[in-house]
Design a protein around this motif. Structure first.
Motif, PDB file in Angstrom:
ATOM      1  N   GLU A 113      -3.066  -4.667  -9.152  1.00 10.43           N
ATOM      2  CA  GLU A 113      -1.918  -4.757  -8.249  1.00 10.43           C
ATOM      3  C   GLU A 113      -0.597  -4.813  -9.015  1.00 10.43           C
ATOM      4  N   GLU A 114      -0.634  -4.533 -10.302  1.00 10.58           N
ATOM      5  CA  GLU A 114       0.578  -4.505 -11.107  1.00 10.58           C
ATOM      6  C   GLU A 114       1.471  -3.362 -10.628  1.00 10.58           C
ATOM      7  N   ARG A 115       2.777  -3.617 -10.579  1.00 13.81           N
ATOM      8  CA  ARG A 115       3.719  -2.645 -10.002  1.00 13.81           C
ATOM      9  C   ARG A 115       3.667  -1.283 -10.699  1.00 13.81           C
ATOM     10  N   LYS A 116       3.696  -1.263 -12.014  1.00 14.76           N
ATOM     11  CA  LYS A 116       3.709   0.002 -12.750  1.00 14.76           C
ATOM     12  C   LYS A 116       2.429   0.793 -12.507  1.00 14.76           C
ATOM     13  N   LEU A 117       1.302   0.107 -12.409  1.00 12.98           N
ATOM     14  CA  LEU A 117       0.031   0.786 -12.190  1.00 12.98           C
ATOM     15  C   LEU A 117      -0.100   1.278 -10.747  1.00 12.98           C
ATOM     16  N   ARG A 118       0.500   0.550  -9.804  1.00 12.21           N
ATOM     17  CA  ARG A 118       0.495   1.006  -8.408  1.00 12.21           C
ATOM     18  C   ARG A 118       1.339   2.267  -8.244  1.00 12.21           C
ATOM     19  N   MET A 119       2.350   2.451  -9.119  1.00  9.71           N
ATOM     20  CA  MET A 119       3.175   3.662  -9.055  1.00  9.71           C
ATOM     21  C   MET A 119       2.405   4.880  -9.559  1.00  9.71           C
ATOM     22  N   LEU A 120       1.449   4.683 -10.445  1.00  7.97           N
ATOM     23  CA  LEU A 120       0.662   5.795 -10.971  1.00  7.97           C
ATOM     24  C   LEU A 120      -0.316   6.346  -9.929  1.00  7.97           C
ATOM     25  N   TRP A 121      -0.763   5.499  -9.035  1.00  2.53           N
ATOM     26  CA  TRP A 121      -1.779   5.861  -8.052  1.00  2.53           C
ATOM     27  C   TRP A 121      -1.365   7.051  -7.189  1.00  2.53           C
ATOM     28  N   PRO A 122      -0.225   7.029  -6.463  1.00  2.91           N
ATOM     29  CA  PRO A 122       0.138   8.212  -5.669  1.00  2.91           C
ATOM     30  C   PRO A 122       0.527   9.414  -6.530  1.00  2.91           C
ATOM     31  N   THR A 123       1.018   9.158  -7.748  1.00  2.00           N
ATOM     32  CA  THR A 123       1.379  10.266  -8.634  1.00  2.00           C
ATOM     33  C   THR A 123       0.150  11.092  -8.986  1.00  2.00           C
ATOM     34  N   PHE A 124      -0.931  10.430  -9.376  1.00  2.00           N
ATOM     35  CA  PHE A 124      -2.145  11.160  -9.724  1.00  2.00           C
ATOM     36  C   PHE A 124      -2.795  11.781  -8.495  1.00  2.00           C
ATOM     37  N   ARG A 125      -2.639  11.159  -7.339  1.00  2.00           N
ATOM     38  CA  ARG A 125      -3.167  11.744  -6.099  1.00  2.00           C
ATOM     39  C   ARG A 125      -2.471  13.082  -5.845  1.00  2.00           C
ATOM     40  N   ASN A 126      -1.150  13.130  -6.033  1.00  6.34           N
ATOM     41  CA  ASN A 126      -0.419  14.376  -5.812  1.00  6.34           C
ATOM     42  C   ASN A 126      -0.725  15.411  -6.884  1.00  6.34           C
ATOM     43  N   HIS A 127      -0.972  14.979  -8.134  1.00  6.87           N
ATOM     44  CA  HIS A 127      -1.375  15.927  -9.169  1.00  6.87           C
ATOM     45  C   HIS A 127      -2.684  16.615  -8.784  1.00  6.87           C
ATOM     46  N   ILE A 128      -3.638  15.838  -8.281  1.00  8.93           N
ATOM     47  CA  ILE A 128      -4.930  16.420  -7.876  1.00  8.93           C
ATOM     48  C   ILE A 128      -4.744  17.331  -6.671  1.00  8.93           C
ATOM     49  N   LYS A 129      -3.909  16.940  -5.707  1.00  4.20           N
ATOM     50  CA  LYS A 129      -3.637  17.788  -4.538  1.00  4.20           C
ATOM     51  C   LYS A 129      -2.999  19.104  -4.980  1.00  4.20           C
ATOM     52  N   ASN A 130      -2.047  19.040  -5.937  1.00 11.32           N
ATOM     53  CA  ASN A 130      -1.402  20.259  -6.437  1.00 11.32           C
ATOM     54  C   ASN A 130      -2.400  21.156  -7.151  1.00 11.32           C
ATOM     55  N   MET A 131      -3.372  20.558  -7.848  1.00  8.98           N
ATOM     56  CA  MET A 131      -4.411  21.364  -8.502  1.00  8.98           C
ATOM     57  C   MET A 131      -5.277  22.075  -7.469  1.00  8.98           C
ATOM     58  N   MET A 142       0.832  -1.184   0.000  1.00  8.68           N
ATOM     59  CA  MET A 142       0.000   0.000   0.000  1.00  8.68           C
ATOM     60  C   MET A 142       0.875   1.246   0.000  1.00  8.68           C
ATOM     61  N   SER A 143       0.516   2.178  -0.806  1.00 13.61           N
ATOM     62  CA  SER A 143       1.237   3.434  -0.860  1.00 13.61           C
ATOM     63  C   SER A 143       0.798   4.324   0.297  1.00 13.61           C
ATOM     64  N   ARG A 144       1.759   4.879   0.998  1.00 12.06           N
ATOM     65  CA  ARG A 144       1.422   5.773   2.111  1.00 12.06           C
ATOM     66  C   ARG A 144       0.859   7.087   1.600  1.00 12.06           C
ATOM     67  N   ILE A 145       1.319   7.516   0.448  1.00 10.32           N
ATOM     68  CA  ILE A 145       0.822   8.767  -0.119  1.00 10.32           C
ATOM     69  C   ILE A 145      -0.529   8.543  -0.776  1.00 10.32           C
ATOM     70  N   GLY A 146      -0.652   7.487  -1.566  1.00 18.24           N
ATOM     71  CA  GLY A 146      -1.860   7.235  -2.341  1.00 18.24           C
ATOM     72  C   GLY A 146      -3.093   6.967  -1.507  1.00 18.24           C
ATOM     73  N   LYS A 147      -2.916   6.344  -0.333  1.00 16.71           N
ATOM     74  CA  LYS A 147      -4.102   5.994   0.456  1.00 16.71           C
ATOM     75  C   LYS A 147      -4.688   7.187   1.207  1.00 16.71           C
ATOM     76  N   ASN A 148      -3.961   8.288   1.306  1.00 17.99           N
ATOM     77  CA  ASN A 148      -4.495   9.485   1.954  1.00 17.99           C
ATOM     78  C   ASN A 148      -5.441  10.204   0.991  1.00 17.99           C
ATOM     79  N   PRO A 149      -6.617  10.577   1.446  1.00 18.27           N
ATOM     80  CA  PRO A 149      -7.524  11.320   0.555  1.00 18.27           C
ATOM     81  C   PRO A 149      -7.061  12.766   0.387  1.00 18.27           C
ATOM     82  N   VAL A 150      -7.474  13.383  -0.719  1.00 16.12           N
ATOM     83  CA  VAL A 150      -7.194  14.794  -0.960  1.00 16.12           C
ATOM     84  C   VAL A 150      -8.334  15.589  -0.334  1.00 16.12           C
TER      85      VAL A 150
END
Length: 179
Positions: free
Chosen positions: A59-77, A1-9
């Protein structure tokens, strides 16, 4: 589980978020931004529009890496439309200066010619002194890109420290030639 991705915006007051499929629109007092999220990440609006929750669909590794990235993009917006982003630059060197003429930043950086930088329409550039430049806008990526492009005209050099740098940036200085 990603520590960043699981936090809501968390969406502050004065900001509205719309989620239609994979498209996310964020409106605030400073403007409006939109983003299309990768199809491997699910986006949901919860608690009456006060939280944006993202989750991976695989649960694919590459797709799990996208999850916190998009969470931070939305937070930055969300932060961008409510507060905005600012980068401050310092110019150091004898005769190095900048001034603003309309929507063009004119830089004199020791070359035989002046450098004309056309400022994008959604970015605000202010020259407080001739050696201080302030770049602000609602899109964090664009503000950083404009700052990096301006610095690239004369990056700080390690011997005398002349050039354009971020405010507060420390330059590792080298010793000159020994006689």
């Amino acid at each position: 589980m990603s520590r960043i991705g699981k936090n809501p915006v968390i969406v502050p007051d004065g900001v509205t978020v719309e989620v239609k499929g994979q498209d996310v629109k964020v409106k605030g007092k400073l403007g409006e931004l939109s983003l299309t999220v990768h199809e491997a990440v699910s986006v949901k609006l919860e608690e009456g529009g006060k939280q944006v929750v993202l989750a991976p669909l695989s649960e694919e590794r590459k797709l799990r890496m996208l999850w916190p990235t998009f969470r931070n993009h939305i937070k930055n917006m969300v932060v961008g439309v409510s507060e905005g982003y600012t980068k401050n630059l310092d110019i150091q060197g004898v005769g190095y200066r900048a001034n603003l003429q309309g929507s063009t930043l004119v830089l004199q950086l020791g070359y035989s010619h002046d450098i004309q930088y056309a400022v994008p329409s959604d970015i605000k550039v202010a020259v407080e002194k001739q050696t201080k430049i302030s770049i602000s806008g609602i899109d964090k990526q664009k503000v950083g890109q404009v700052a990096a492009e301006i610095i690239s005209y004369r990056p700080p050099e390690p011997y005398k420290g002349k050039g354009i740098r971020y405010e507060g940036q420390q330059i590792l200085r080298k010793e000159g030639k020994k006689k």
